[in-house]
Design a protein around this motif. Structure first.
Motif, PDB file in Angstrom:
ATOM      1  N   ALA A 299     -15.903  17.658  29.343  1.00  8.78           N
ATOM      2  CA  ALA A 299     -15.798  18.942  28.640  1.00  8.78           C
ATOM      3  C   ALA A 299     -14.791  18.835  27.494  1.00  8.78           C
ATOM      4  O   ALA A 299     -15.011  19.376  26.405  1.00  8.78           O
ATOM      5  CB  ALA A 299     -15.404  20.060  29.600  1.00  8.78           C
ATOM      6  N   PHE A 300     -13.700  18.116  27.727  1.00 11.30           N
ATOM      7  CA  PHE A 300     -12.692  17.902  26.689  1.00 11.30           C
ATOM      8  C   PHE A 300     -13.275  17.107  25.519  1.00 11.30           C
ATOM      9  O   PHE A 300     -13.072  17.447  24.348  1.00 11.30           O
ATOM     10  CB  PHE A 300     -11.482  17.178  27.293  1.00 11.30           C
ATOM     11  CG  PHE A 300     -10.406  16.866  26.310  1.00 11.30           C
ATOM     12  CD1 PHE A 300      -9.534  17.852  25.870  1.00 11.30           C
ATOM     13  CD2 PHE A 300     -10.247  15.580  25.822  1.00 11.30           C
ATOM     14  CE1 PHE A 300      -8.522  17.571  24.958  1.00 11.30           C
ATOM     15  CE2 PHE A 300      -9.247  15.283  24.901  1.00 11.30           C
ATOM     16  CZ  PHE A 300      -8.388  16.279  24.472  1.00 11.30           C
ATOM     17  N   ILE A 301     -14.030  16.059  25.832  1.00 12.29           N
ATOM     18  CA  ILE A 301     -14.654  15.236  24.787  1.00 12.29           C
ATOM     19  C   ILE A 301     -15.676  16.058  24.002  1.00 12.29           C
ATOM     20  O   ILE A 301     -15.713  16.014  22.768  1.00 12.29           O
ATOM     21  CB  ILE A 301     -15.315  13.979  25.398  1.00 12.29           C
ATOM     22  CG1 ILE A 301     -14.234  13.019  25.896  1.00 12.29           C
ATOM     23  CG2 ILE A 301     -16.230  13.294  24.399  1.00 12.29           C
ATOM     24  CD1 ILE A 301     -14.768  11.838  26.679  1.00 12.29           C
ATOM     25  N   LEU A 302     -16.503  16.838  24.721  1.00 12.69           N
ATOM     26  CA  LEU A 302     -17.488  17.686  24.056  1.00 12.69           C
ATOM     27  C   LEU A 302     -16.805  18.683  23.123  1.00 12.69           C
ATOM     28  O   LEU A 302     -17.256  18.903  21.997  1.00 12.69           O
ATOM     29  CB  LEU A 302     -18.340  18.424  25.088  1.00 12.69           C
ATOM     30  CG  LEU A 302     -19.394  19.378  24.536  1.00 12.69           C
ATOM     31  CD1 LEU A 302     -20.395  18.643  23.653  1.00 12.69           C
ATOM     32  CD2 LEU A 302     -20.102  20.093  25.676  1.00 12.69           C
TER      33      LEU A 302
ATOM     34  N   VAL B  80     -19.159  28.275  22.624  1.00 14.62           N
ATOM     35  CA  VAL B  80     -19.308  27.025  23.377  1.00 14.62           C
ATOM     36  C   VAL B  80     -17.969  26.285  23.430  1.00 14.62           C
ATOM     37  O   VAL B  80     -17.604  25.727  24.474  1.00 14.62           O
ATOM     38  CB  VAL B  80     -20.421  26.142  22.776  1.00 14.62           C
ATOM     39  CG1 VAL B  80     -20.459  24.769  23.433  1.00 14.62           C
ATOM     40  CG2 VAL B  80     -21.777  26.824  22.916  1.00 14.62           C
ATOM     41  N   LEU B  81     -17.219  26.283  22.331  1.00 15.05           N
ATOM     42  CA  LEU B  81     -15.902  25.647  22.328  1.00 15.05           C
ATOM     43  C   LEU B  81     -14.969  26.310  23.341  1.00 15.05           C
ATOM     44  O   LEU B  81     -14.235  25.625  24.065  1.00 15.05           O
ATOM     45  CB  LEU B  81     -15.282  25.699  20.931  1.00 15.05           C
ATOM     46  CG  LEU B  81     -15.884  24.759  19.899  1.00 15.05           C
ATOM     47  CD1 LEU B  81     -15.332  25.068  18.511  1.00 15.05           C
ATOM     48  CD2 LEU B  81     -15.629  23.308  20.270  1.00 15.05           C
ATOM     49  N   GLN B  82     -14.999  27.635  23.401  1.00 11.20           N
ATOM     50  CA  GLN B  82     -14.178  28.354  24.378  1.00 11.20           C
ATOM     51  C   GLN B  82     -14.597  27.995  25.803  1.00 11.20           C
ATOM     52  O   GLN B  82     -13.748  27.808  26.677  1.00 11.20           O
ATOM     53  CB  GLN B  82     -14.278  29.856  24.167  1.00 11.20           C
ATOM     54  CG  GLN B  82     -13.567  30.346  22.943  1.00 11.20           C
ATOM     55  CD  GLN B  82     -13.806  31.832  22.682  1.00 11.20           C
ATOM     56  OE1 GLN B  82     -14.697  32.450  23.261  1.00 11.20           O
ATOM     57  NE2 GLN B  82     -13.014  32.399  21.793  1.00 11.20           N
ATOM     58  N   ALA B  83     -15.902  27.897  26.030  1.00 12.20           N
ATOM     59  CA  ALA B  83     -16.390  27.538  27.363  1.00 12.20           C
ATOM     60  C   ALA B  83     -15.948  26.130  27.742  1.00 12.20           C
ATOM     61  O   ALA B  83     -15.519  25.896  28.882  1.00 12.20           O
ATOM     62  CB  ALA B  83     -17.917  27.658  27.423  1.00 12.20           C
TER      63      ALA B  83
ATOM     64  N   ALA C 112     -13.339  24.498  26.652  1.00 15.08           N
ATOM     65  CA  ALA C 112     -11.896  24.524  26.908  1.00 15.08           C
ATOM     66  C   ALA C 112     -11.611  25.143  28.273  1.00 15.08           C
ATOM     67  O   ALA C 112     -10.777  24.636  29.031  1.00 15.08           O
ATOM     68  CB  ALA C 112     -11.179  25.307  25.806  1.00 15.08           C
ATOM     69  N   HIS C 113     -12.316  26.216  28.593  1.00 15.90           N
ATOM     70  CA  HIS C 113     -12.126  26.877  29.888  1.00 15.90           C
ATOM     71  C   HIS C 113     -12.506  25.936  31.030  1.00 15.90           C
ATOM     72  O   HIS C 113     -11.779  25.824  32.019  1.00 15.90           O
ATOM     73  CB  HIS C 113     -12.963  28.156  29.943  1.00 15.90           C
ATOM     74  CG  HIS C 113     -12.821  28.911  31.209  1.00 15.90           C
ATOM     75  ND1 HIS C 113     -11.685  29.619  31.525  1.00 15.90           N
ATOM     76  CD2 HIS C 113     -13.667  29.061  32.255  1.00 15.90           C
ATOM     77  CE1 HIS C 113     -11.835  30.173  32.713  1.00 15.90           C
ATOM     78  NE2 HIS C 113     -13.025  29.854  33.168  1.00 15.90           N
ATOM     79  N   ILE C 114     -13.635  25.260  30.906  1.00 15.53           N
ATOM     80  CA  ILE C 114     -14.083  24.332  31.950  1.00 15.53           C
ATOM     81  C   ILE C 114     -13.068  23.211  32.121  1.00 15.53           C
ATOM     82  O   ILE C 114     -12.667  22.877  33.242  1.00 15.53           O
ATOM     83  CB  ILE C 114     -15.478  23.769  31.618  1.00 15.53           C
ATOM     84  CG1 ILE C 114     -16.531  24.861  31.771  1.00 15.53           C
ATOM     85  CG2 ILE C 114     -15.812  22.565  32.491  1.00 15.53           C
ATOM     86  CD1 ILE C 114     -17.883  24.507  31.183  1.00 15.53           C
ATOM     87  N   SER C 115     -12.643  22.619  31.025  1.00 18.79           N
ATOM     88  CA  SER C 115     -11.686  21.517  31.098  1.00 18.79           C
ATOM     89  C   SER C 115     -10.384  21.956  31.752  1.00 18.79           C
ATOM     90  O   SER C 115      -9.890  21.305  32.680  1.00 18.79           O
ATOM     91  CB  SER C 115     -11.415  20.981  29.691  1.00 18.79           C
ATOM     92  OG  SER C 115     -10.464  19.938  29.731  1.00 18.79           O
TER      93      SER C 115
END
Length: 158
Positions: A54-57, A112-115, A117-120
């Motif tokens: 998730a961080f890489i994405l 999507v970026l917020q998601a 970051a939240h997942i990571s």
């Protein structure tokens, strides 16, 4: 799930557990390194790997997903927004539609970026929290003159 499906699922579980209907309580393990027929397993490596992806994405999408500034090179309007402005200046409806498309795209990329970051962040926290919980439970269960048998633990939950 429809009511009939729920009833079928309950019947399947009851027949799989010997028809008694009482599943009781089971511990997956007592101490670190022990394993068995675990129902819920949290592997720290799995959480870390998903969080890392998730961080890489997030990083890649941050760099490559910004079509509003694409081609600008200096932070101003990119080629897509410049094209939209040129089309609008010639009174073509396509210009405002292109601008709307870029704005919608940008909004979706931000979500999507917020998601990501939240997942990571959440998986990093879950990894640490899960390990702490496992250590606490293992210490409390095996801290009383050796491991407590499951039959004794079941008495607390009746």
């Amino acid at each position: 799930m429809a009511w009939e499906e729920w009833e079928q699922a309950k019947a399947a579980v009851a027949s799989a557990s010997g028809g008694g209907g009482d599943t009781g309580m089971r511990l997956n393990s007592v101490g670190p390194g022990e394993s068995g027929g675990a129902d819920l397993v949290v592997r720290q490596d799995d959480l870390g790997a998903v969080g890392h992806e998730a961080f890489i994405l997030h990083g890649e999408l941050s760099k490559k997903g910004d079509i509003a500034a694409a081609g600008s090179g200096n932070g101003s309007s990119g080629s897509t927004m410049q094209a939209a402005a040129a089309l609008k200046s010639h009174h073509l409806g396509l210009g405002s539609e292109l601008e709307t498309t870029v704005e919608t795209w940008t909004s979706q990329v931000k979500h999507v970026l917020q998601a990501c970051a939240h997942i990571s962040n959440h998986l990093d926290f879950s990894k640490k929290s899960s390990q702490h919980d496992d250590d606490t439970i293992a210490a409390s269960v095996s801290g009383r003159s050796g491991p407590v048998p499951v039959s004794a633990l079941n008495e607390y939950f009746k």
